[in-house]
Design a protein around this motif. Structure first.
Motif, PDB file in Angstrom:
ATOM      1  N   GLU A  14      -0.354   9.181   4.833  1.00 37.60           N
ATOM      2  CA  GLU A  14      -1.584   8.926   4.884  1.00 37.60           C
ATOM      3  C   GLU A  14      -2.656   9.334   3.842  1.00 37.60           C
ATOM      4  O   GLU A  14      -2.923   8.508   3.055  1.00 37.60           O
ATOM      5  CB  GLU A  14      -2.407   9.132   5.798  1.00 37.60           C
ATOM      6  CG  GLU A  14      -3.943   8.213   6.313  1.00 37.60           C
ATOM      7  CD  GLU A  14      -3.342   7.092   7.225  1.00 37.60           C
ATOM      8  OE1 GLU A  14      -2.511   6.930   7.660  1.00 37.60           O
ATOM      9  OE2 GLU A  14      -5.221   7.190   8.100  1.00 37.60           O
ATOM     10  N   MET A  15      -1.865  10.194   3.372  1.00 31.80           N
ATOM     11  CA  MET A  15      -2.964  11.195   2.137  1.00 31.80           C
ATOM     12  C   MET A  15      -1.602  10.564   1.222  1.00 31.80           C
ATOM     13  O   MET A  15      -2.912   9.913   0.533  1.00 31.80           O
ATOM     14  CB  MET A  15      -2.376  12.601   2.181  1.00 31.80           C
ATOM     15  CG  MET A  15      -3.011  13.029   4.022  1.00 31.80           C
ATOM     16  SD  MET A  15      -3.490  14.149   3.799  1.00 31.80           S
ATOM     17  CE  MET A  15      -5.122  14.644   3.310  1.00 31.80           C
ATOM     18  N   THR A  16      -0.785  10.610   1.450  1.00 32.59           N
ATOM     19  CA  THR A  16       0.291  10.212   0.290  1.00 32.59           C
ATOM     20  C   THR A  16      -0.415   8.763  -0.570  1.00 32.59           C
ATOM     21  O   THR A  16      -0.523   8.041  -1.330  1.00 32.59           O
ATOM     22  CB  THR A  16       1.672   9.946  -0.105  1.00 32.59           C
ATOM     23  OG1 THR A  16       1.366  11.644   0.471  1.00 32.59           O
ATOM     24  CG2 THR A  16       1.770  10.066  -1.666  1.00 32.59           C
ATOM     25  N   GLU A  62      -3.618   6.911   0.300  1.00 29.89           N
ATOM     26  CA  GLU A  62      -4.009   6.722  -0.245  1.00 29.89           C
ATOM     27  C   GLU A  62      -4.740   7.544  -1.581  1.00 29.89           C
ATOM     28  O   GLU A  62      -4.946   6.273  -2.264  1.00 29.89           O
ATOM     29  CB  GLU A  62      -5.653   8.180   0.236  1.00 29.89           C
ATOM     30  CG  GLU A  62      -5.762   7.500   1.992  1.00 29.89           C
ATOM     31  CD  GLU A  62      -6.794   7.745   2.230  1.00 29.89           C
ATOM     32  OE1 GLU A  62      -7.625   9.347   1.982  1.00 29.89           O
ATOM     33  OE2 GLU A  62      -7.157   8.152   4.041  1.00 29.89           O
ATOM     34  N   TYR A  63      -4.127   8.442  -1.922  1.00 22.36           N
ATOM     35  CA  TYR A  63      -3.978   9.005  -3.285  1.00 22.36           C
ATOM     36  C   TYR A  63      -3.655   7.363  -4.429  1.00 22.36           C
ATOM     37  O   TYR A  63      -3.748   7.100  -5.529  1.00 22.36           O
ATOM     38  CB  TYR A  63      -2.746   9.945  -3.757  1.00 22.36           C
ATOM     39  CG  TYR A  63      -2.636  10.368  -4.546  1.00 22.36           C
ATOM     40  CD1 TYR A  63      -4.103  10.593  -5.169  1.00 22.36           C
ATOM     41  CD2 TYR A  63      -1.953  10.514  -5.708  1.00 22.36           C
ATOM     42  CE1 TYR A  63      -3.934  11.738  -6.739  1.00 22.36           C
ATOM     43  CE2 TYR A  63      -1.812  10.580  -6.628  1.00 22.36           C
ATOM     44  CZ  TYR A  63      -2.564  11.140  -7.304  1.00 22.36           C
ATOM     45  OH  TYR A  63      -2.591  11.674  -8.596  1.00 22.36           O
ATOM     46  N   THR A 114      -5.678   4.915  -5.080  1.00 19.29           N
ATOM     47  CA  THR A 114      -6.264   4.996  -5.853  1.00 19.29           C
ATOM     48  C   THR A 114      -5.278   4.409  -7.198  1.00 19.29           C
ATOM     49  O   THR A 114      -6.152   3.905  -8.192  1.00 19.29           O
ATOM     50  CB  THR A 114      -6.504   6.484  -6.143  1.00 19.29           C
ATOM     51  OG1 THR A 114      -7.618   6.697  -4.418  1.00 19.29           O
ATOM     52  CG2 THR A 114      -8.136   6.687  -7.362  1.00 19.29           C
ATOM     53  N   ASP A 145     -12.125   7.374  -4.613  1.00 22.10           N
ATOM     54  CA  ASP A 145     -11.794   7.919  -3.490  1.00 22.10           C
ATOM     55  C   ASP A 145     -13.387   7.817  -2.752  1.00 22.10           C
ATOM     56  O   ASP A 145     -12.825   7.758  -0.938  1.00 22.10           O
ATOM     57  CB  ASP A 145     -11.422   9.110  -3.668  1.00 22.10           C
ATOM     58  CG  ASP A 145      -9.725   9.414  -3.083  1.00 22.10           C
ATOM     59  OD1 ASP A 145      -9.415   8.374  -2.127  1.00 22.10           O
ATOM     60  OD2 ASP A 145      -9.255  10.451  -2.645  1.00 22.10           O
TER      61      ASP A 145
END
Ligand SMILES: Nc1ncnc2c1ncn2[C@@H]1O[C@H](COP(=O)(O)OP(=O)(O)OP(=O)(O)O)[C@@H](O)[C@H]1O
Ligand SMILES: Nc1ncnc2c1ncn2[C@@H]1O[C@H](COP(=O)(O)OP(=O)(O)OP(=O)(O)O)[C@@H](O)[C@H]1O
Ligand SMILES: Cc1ncc(C[n+]2csc(CCO)c2C)c(N)n1
Ligand SMILES: [Mg+2]
Ligand SMILES: [Mg+2]
Lengths: 269, 274, 310, 355, 274
Positions: free
Chosen positions: B176-178, B180-181, B184, B240
């Protein structure tokens, strides 16, 4: 037919099985086992419990190896060359046939029974016939036997490898409007390569042992197989064993080189 | 970057049906699809599994052909567009060739179409910089994280400076975090290249965050259930912190409701087995 | 654009799979076609090829076409239906070969069972103790580079001095031992691979159930090994047949196909077609052996659910 | 017959005996099978098991290892084994003559051993090649002047032209040639098509099929000595039977498992008889001069890799006439013709394919 | 369902460190972890990849042992708890045994601990009903969708009526819509069984939707950065429409900010390569 001939190329150990300090122990273990077996063998052979005539001692075999080293080298060269020619020919034929089989399901189906038959044929049955077909005064029959032995695993593994192209790679190449030749070169062959090399590894020692056994059934003299049988026939068992050791070394050399190639090719995939 | 003069729509899908012949019978994957994507526009396709998102994307890419109806890309047939390399494509699996280094993977489409090696080298360097992998050109895919692999795949898709980017759940395999990155990053890259994007996803926040328009599809047979325009300002300027914005949550709710068939979603949807 | 509406099947998934029975019929059809093509090639080459073969440089790359080297297909086939010799009461050739083949099959089966047992035990031990694997595996691999033909007389000689109570070593047992030497290898390697195949996930699941080595073996490793084991068992069956034939030739065991191989090879100068009969018999034998194991594999279908269909 | 009957009437209990042959069952061993089939062994109180061999079984080693009680083997090969440590003794020289031929094409350029130089010479190897080297040595040729090609089980290498001269036994491989079809005529080859060099006519000739026994047991085991004499008597009776009734003997070997056709089998029995009979000193008697000649040839012959078959004289235990003399004397007393003065071979017609 | 009287905490992690010896040197996966999970409580662990979430879960499950500190489960050592089968566990991949039918997979832990076959059959039927797979008992895993497989895995984890459920990204491989559906199902099931749950996830909405408390972890070395209590009412009563609730979005923002180190998240996090 012979599915295990298509044993998948080696993959890394699962995580958590890292080589820690036990690594040395594991590297030394086979040597320790080998040395202890030889030592026990020497003890039994040297104890007089069993006649030396029946069970030559490792020391006696070692002495023969030293004495007949030049002959072992030249005999190994003859057998090794036959095995190499057979391995190369069998590999080429195996790759080409697998490529042909991969183009049409019908061709694949036509090759299937022939490959299945080749996979179960005993060399001893074929050797005399091939000698008649290709001439008993040449090494061709033996090379052909090595080639047939090598063909089977190379064919089976390559055929399998050719089926491994990932759909995503195929889609990608289509999106590039790549030609069939380009697809073959960039994707199909490259994907199959590690499988082919696994086949070659399996084929390598088969080629050696086949070339050697073929010498039992006629043809020019001078190879390791002929020398093993001649030594055994004249009851020179330590010498026969010495040639057997040479045969093992030859087989080992082939399979080590093939494993090395395999590792090189399958490092990235 | 590529600011060529475009006079036609990027993608025009007209009355497309797609029927697969399967062992068990026919599967109607798509039925009566009409869709236009404007040049430079970012359109997401969202919908439950099996609703035909990938099929639609594959038709646009000419990886498959419609059973009826027509697909045009920049005014030519999808086939011609593929031959002319009008689009770049990326999949859920990065689909890098494991035996090629990062640079060689990016260079692949260039090589296949006979760019000179100097040209190729320059373009690859440009692309590597674009996706922020400057020191990784000589690495091999197995040495990269999933996110980095997807960046290589995106760079590869951009290699021929396409005006259309097709992406099938490119971040589906990332955490999930990668993810979102990478979203962007993708916004930045698509803004820089000015390419139109057709983006398949399962994730509502992802679709909302990225898109100018979200196309919501429904299954059996695959149809377009709704098209939800995003009221979030230009994609190029999204950052973000939009993710914590009220408008963002509103758009999410809008797409969610379109997905659940107009009515507010409830847990009482019966024992549907997925 | 019109062309775009013609449904093409570019991806693997879109290929429609015919029903299994039809597919099987087609496979047999193609197989028969392949064999027919091979026979046709043989006769065509025999007709058109140079009598002394194609010699390039010193090397004969294509075989001689004489009747001695390449008997006609129909002669080989016809010979099968003639008596073995002119002697009174001589059997028809195919029957003689079939009888010999059945003896060899029995010996090979015994060798297979021994080989499979030894292979499985080795794999179990190597799975259980990492050190055992490191110590033994290289030697197991090395064992297959040993020309076993050199050991046939030794095995026979050692065997012949075994006599425990009422049990007396029989010559066929030496042959079975040699067959097992070829059979154990794929089993040991395949079973070990299979035993090591479960995911870490599954192993941790078993650990979370707090069960020991044996239960993990029984519930996880052994079932997981089935897809690895079946091809290994099939290869072992083919190897056992090859080993049995080689050992029969080598030790001169009477009654088996190996014996016919030497015998008819000795008569090949005057009766070239006859020499092919035991070769065909040996091939049939290998196919039967491998095929029966493949049939056994059909019983284990549930354990092969994850096998790729390729 | 091997039931436990401890201390039963020793006249009824048969002594188990095993005999190792040097090849598959065939006419070459007709005498042993005849002795079996005609009940001579049983009459002698023996229960004999005849063990054929295959490609790699070395009969004298089977004997030396204690696997069997007696073995049939060629003298030169056993001399090599004795030097390697085998403790065996020749107790009966059944074949009085060498049956080895070297066959070349009649229209070729080989007519004697001297012509071998530079040629491809076939041999089976496995120790069968020493006669060739011994005969060549006499002509001043050493082994490196020829290329030795290992023959397999048939004569195809010769027929196909791969070798210039093939090794052949009078009783087997030579017949194989005469059973093969000449592709040019469509008829069988005839003796006129070939030049035949018989090693018996050269100094290379070496003694062939002999019966070997375990030296230690001969020295220490009275029962074994007794069995040996009984065994030899029965064997001799078997060979006398084969000489007198070759057709029946041929049928016996076929029934015993020889895979040859009747014509080939009969040829083999007949030709084998010629190697045995007449036996001036009595069948099986070891002619010291012939044995010494074999030893001399074995010492002098050098193969292509420079090795000799043996490097020193064999021990005295390598042969003895003690048992054969006893057997012959007893048989003579019983009225048997042990020299075969009146032996006349028959005419055998060979058929295609040895059928 | 299992309403036994519990007097101690479900999980007590005290001052735990975990150091791995890797080829390249030592990796400090966890450092100074203190955590208490109450009986019946739903706690999620969230944090970037590599922060030690799985490691912590594995320590609780006694699949690995801490380098220092202690882990207690229901008042006994983690080891004893494992031997006593005090917990059930599920992973990202369902990890079903492909050769066993759904029913046989669920029966596995029962079989291994010698339940009678009647008992086993009854319990399996109960569990199959609980996870809503009534007609699928005789199917094999490869015949199930990903979501259904995960339900089987959950049923299997519940087989021995554990009072603690450990789950490591159990829905990580599912598509977003199935995932949401499974989340609601999990809430229902955990309410029915009353078991405490330790749940590892990458997804903020997932953590928020499911949990009583969200434990936010930070990497290198793995530490607990924050514990965010959810102000969303009892987990048992949460339903799908909560996802469109303002409180839900607030909690998401709270966790997001805890994750990004207290400050509101921004895209200016440098070129971190993942
Ligand atoms: N090659 C094919 N042959 C037969 N049926 C197919 C094929 N490709 C897709 N389908 C079917 O068409 C329908 C749509 O598939 P598609 O892959 O486009 O769905 P999707 O929306 O991309 O799903 P997901 O979200 O799971 O990727 C499905 O029912 C699928 O089973
Ligand atoms: N067996 C091991 N040997 C060495 N290092 C390990 C091992 N297991 C985990 N690690 C390391 O410990 C750290 C924490 O790993 P862990 O798997 O717990 O992270 P995670 O939070 O679960 O990550 P993810 O979200 O990717 O699953 C990582 O740096 C990892 O590389
Ligand atoms: C592979 C092979 N090895 C040895 C011989 C030699 N040999 C053993 S018995 C015998 C007498 C005639 O058959 C002969 C010549 C052969 N022929 N073939
Ligand atoms: Mg899809
Ligand atoms: Mg993890």
């Amino acid at each position: 037919m012979t599915g295990a001939a298509t044993i998948a190329p080696p993959r890394g150990r699962p995580p958590g099985a890292a080589w820690g300090s036990g690594g040395t122990a594991r590297a030394v273990a086979p040597i320790v086992l080998g040395v202890s077996v030889v030592a026990v063998w020497q003890l039994i052979a040297g104890s007089g419990l069993v006649e030396a005539y029946l069970l030559p001692s490792p020391a006696a075999i070692g002495a023969e190896i030293v004495e007949f080293w030049p002959s072992m080298v030249s005999a190994g060269a003859i057998t090794g060359l036959n095995a190499l020619v057979g391995l190369v020919a069998g590999t080429l034929i195996g790759i080409i046939s697998a490529l042909v089989a991969s183009t049409r399901r019908s061709l694949d189906g036509m090759l299937a029974p022939i490959v299945a038959a080749l996979a179960v044929i005993p060399i001893v049955a074929l050797a005399p016939v091939l000698n008649t077909m290709f001439g008993a005064d040449s090494q061709t029959g033996r090379q052909l036997i090595a080639a047939l032995a090598a063909f089977v695993p190379v064919f089976l593994n390559t055929a399998r490898g050719l089926r491994q192209t990932q759909p995503v790679h195929r889609d990608l190449m289509r999106s590039y409007a790549a030609s069939n030749a380009q697809i073959m070169r960039t994707i199909t062959l490259r994907t199959a390569a590690p499988f082919t090399f696994t086949g070659i590894r399996l084929a390598s020692s088969l080629a050696v042992i086949s070339a050697l056994v073929a010498e039992y059934f006629g043809g020019p003299r001078g190879g390791l197989g002929g020398l093993i049988s001649t030594s055994a026939a004249s009851s020179a068992y330590p010498r026969a064993w010495a040639y057997v050791v040479a045969a093992i070394i030859l087989g080992l050399a082939f399979s080590l080189v093939a494993s090395g190639l395999e590792r090189l090719v399958s490092r990235r995939r | 970057m590529t600011e060529s003069v475009i006079t036609t729509d990027a993608v025009t899908v007209t009355a497309v049906d797609k029927v697969f012949e399967a062992a068990a019978g026919q599967v109607v994957a798509l039925s009566g699809i009409d869709l236009v994507v404007e040049p430079g526009e970012f359109v997401s396709l969202i919908g439950p599994s099996g609703c035909g998102k990938s099929t639609l994307l594959r038709l646009i890419a000419d990886l498959d052909t419609p059973s009826s109806g027509s697909v045009e890309v920049f005014g030519t047939s999808a086939h011609q567009a593929r031959v002319d390399q009008k689009y770049g494509i990326a999949f859920q699996q990065a689909g890098l060739l494991p035996w090629r280094s990062v640079a060689a993977n990016i260079a692949l489409p260039l090589e296949l179409h006979g760019s000179s090696s100097v040209e190729t080298r320059e373009r690859v360097a440009e692309l590597i910089a674009l996706v922020g992998l400057d020191d990784f050109g000589d690495r091999y895919p197995d040495e990269l994280s999933g996110g980095m692999q997807q960046r290589v795949a995106i760079a590869r898709a951009l290699a021929k400076k396409p005006e259309l980017l097709l992406m099938d759940e490119p971040f589906g395999a990332l955490d999930e975090m990668t993810r979102e990155y990478m979203q962007t990053e993708l916004l930045r890259i698509s803004a820089e290249t000015g390419a139109a994007v057709v983006f398949v996803t399962h994730s509502i926040p992802e679709a909302v965050y990225l898109s100018d328009r979200v196309v919501v599809m429904s299954p059996r047979p695959g149809r377009i259930a709704a098209v939800v325009p995003m009221a979030l300002g230009s994609t190029a300027s999204r950052a973000d912190d939009l993710r914590e914005d009220g408008a963002f949550f509103e758009m999410i709710t809008a797409v969610r409701e379109a997905l659940h068939g107009g009515a507010p979603a409830s847990s009482a949807r019966g024992v549907e087995n997925r | 654009m019109q062309a775009a509406t013609v449904a093409r099947a570019p991806s693997r998934r879109t290929r429609t799979a015919p029903p299994a029975s039809r597919a099987r019929a087609r496979a047999w059809g193609f197989g028969a076609l392949g064999l027919a093509a091979l026979a046709a090639l043989w006769e065509l080459y025999k007709l058109l090829g140079p009598a002394d073969g194609l010699v390039i440089g010193e090397v004969r790359v294509l075989p001689r076409t004489s009747d001695l080297a390449m008997p006609h297909i129909w002669e080989t086939a016809g010979r099968l239906f003639e008596p073995v010799t002119r002697a009174e009461g001589a059997r028809v050739l195919w029957l003689e070969v079939a009888i010999a083949a059945s003896l060899t099959l029995g010996i090979a089966a015994a060798g297979w069972i021994v080989g499979v047992t030894v292979g499985l035990l080795l794999a179990l031990v190597m799975q259980r103790w990492r050190l055992a694997e490191s110590a033994a595996l290289p030697w197991i691999i090395l064992s297959q580079t040993v020309p076993l033909i050199a050991f046939a007389p030794v095995v026979k000689s050692w065997g012949s001095r075994i006599e425990i109570g009422a049990f007396e070593w029989q010559d066929w047992m030496s042959v079975a031992v040699i067959a097992s030497y070829l059979a154990f290898f794929p089993v040991a390697v395949g079973a070990l691979k299979g035993f090591q195949s479960p995911d870490r996930l599954h192993l941790e699941l078993m650990r979370s159930y707090s069960v020991g080595w044996w239960q993990t073996m029984r519930y996880l490793r052994i079932p997981a090994a089935v897809p690895y084991l079946l091809p290994a068992l099939r290869l072992a069956a083919a190897n056992a047949v090859v080993g049995a034939v080689v050992a029969e030739v080598s030790t001169g065991l009477q009654g088996g196909i190996g014996r016919l191989v030497i015998q008819y090879a000795g008569q090949a100068s005057g009766d070239p077609a006859k020499a092919w009969a035991p070769i065909l018999g040996a091939i049939a034998l290998g196919l039967i052996a491998a095929g029966s194991v493949a049939l056994m594999g059909a019983l284990a279908r549930n354990y092969r659910r994850t096998e790729d269909a390729s | 017959t091997t039931e436990e009957a401890p201390e039963a009437d020793s006249g009824e209990e048969l002594t188990p005996v095993t005999l190792q042959l040097q090849w598959l069952p065939q006419g070459q061993f007709a005498g042993y099978f005849a002795a079996q089939e005609q009940g001579y062994f049983e009459e002698a109180g023996l229960d004999v098991e005849i063990i054929p061999s295959g490609g790699d079984i070395v009969p004298q080693d089977a004997l030396a290892n204690g696997d069997v009680d007696y073995a049939i083997a060629w003298v030169p090969k056993v001399l090599g084994s004795i030097e390697a440590g085998a403790n065996v003794t020749n107790i009966a020289q059944i074949f009085q003559r060498s049956g080895t031929l070297q066959v070349a094409w009649a229209d070729g350029d080989i007519s004697s051993v001297a012509d071998f130089e530079g040629k491809k010479i076939g041999s089976w190897g496995f120790g069968n090649e020493w006669e060739i080297f011994a005969a060549m040595a006499e002509e001043g040729l050493d082994a490196s002047t020829v290329e030795i090609i290992t023959q397999d089980f048939n004569m195809n290498a010769f027929l196909a032209g791969d070798i210039d001269a093939a090794q052949a036994m009078t009783y087997n491989e030579y017949a194989q040639l005469l059973e093969a079809v000449d592709p040019e005529t469509g008829e069988l080859y005839t003796a006129d098509d070939f030049t035949v060099i018989s090693y018996e006519d050269t100094v290379g000739a070496m003694l062939q099929d002999a019966i070997w026994a375990d030296t230690e047991r001969l020295e220490s085991d009275a029962d074994y000595q007794e069995t040996t004499v009984a065994f030899l008597k029965a064997v001799i009776k078997g060979w006398i039977f084969a000489a007198e009734s070759p057709e029946e003997a041929a049928q016996i070997t076929i029934d015993a498992g020889s895979g040859w056709g009747p014509s080939h089998e009969l040829w083999m029995v007949n030709e084998t008889n010629k190697l045995i009979w007449p036996a001036p000193n009595g069948i099986g008697y070891i002619d010291e001069a012939a044995f010494d000649a074999t030893v001399a040839a074995a010492l002098s012959a050098v193969n292509e890799s420079g090795a000799s078959l043996i490097t020193e004289e064999p021990p005295a235990s390598a042969w003895t006439n003690e048992y054969i003399e006893q057997a012959l004397a007893e048989l003579e007393a019983e009225g048997f013709d042990i020299t075969g003065d009146s032996f006349t071979p028959i005419e055998v017609e060979l058929l295609e394919g040895g059928n």
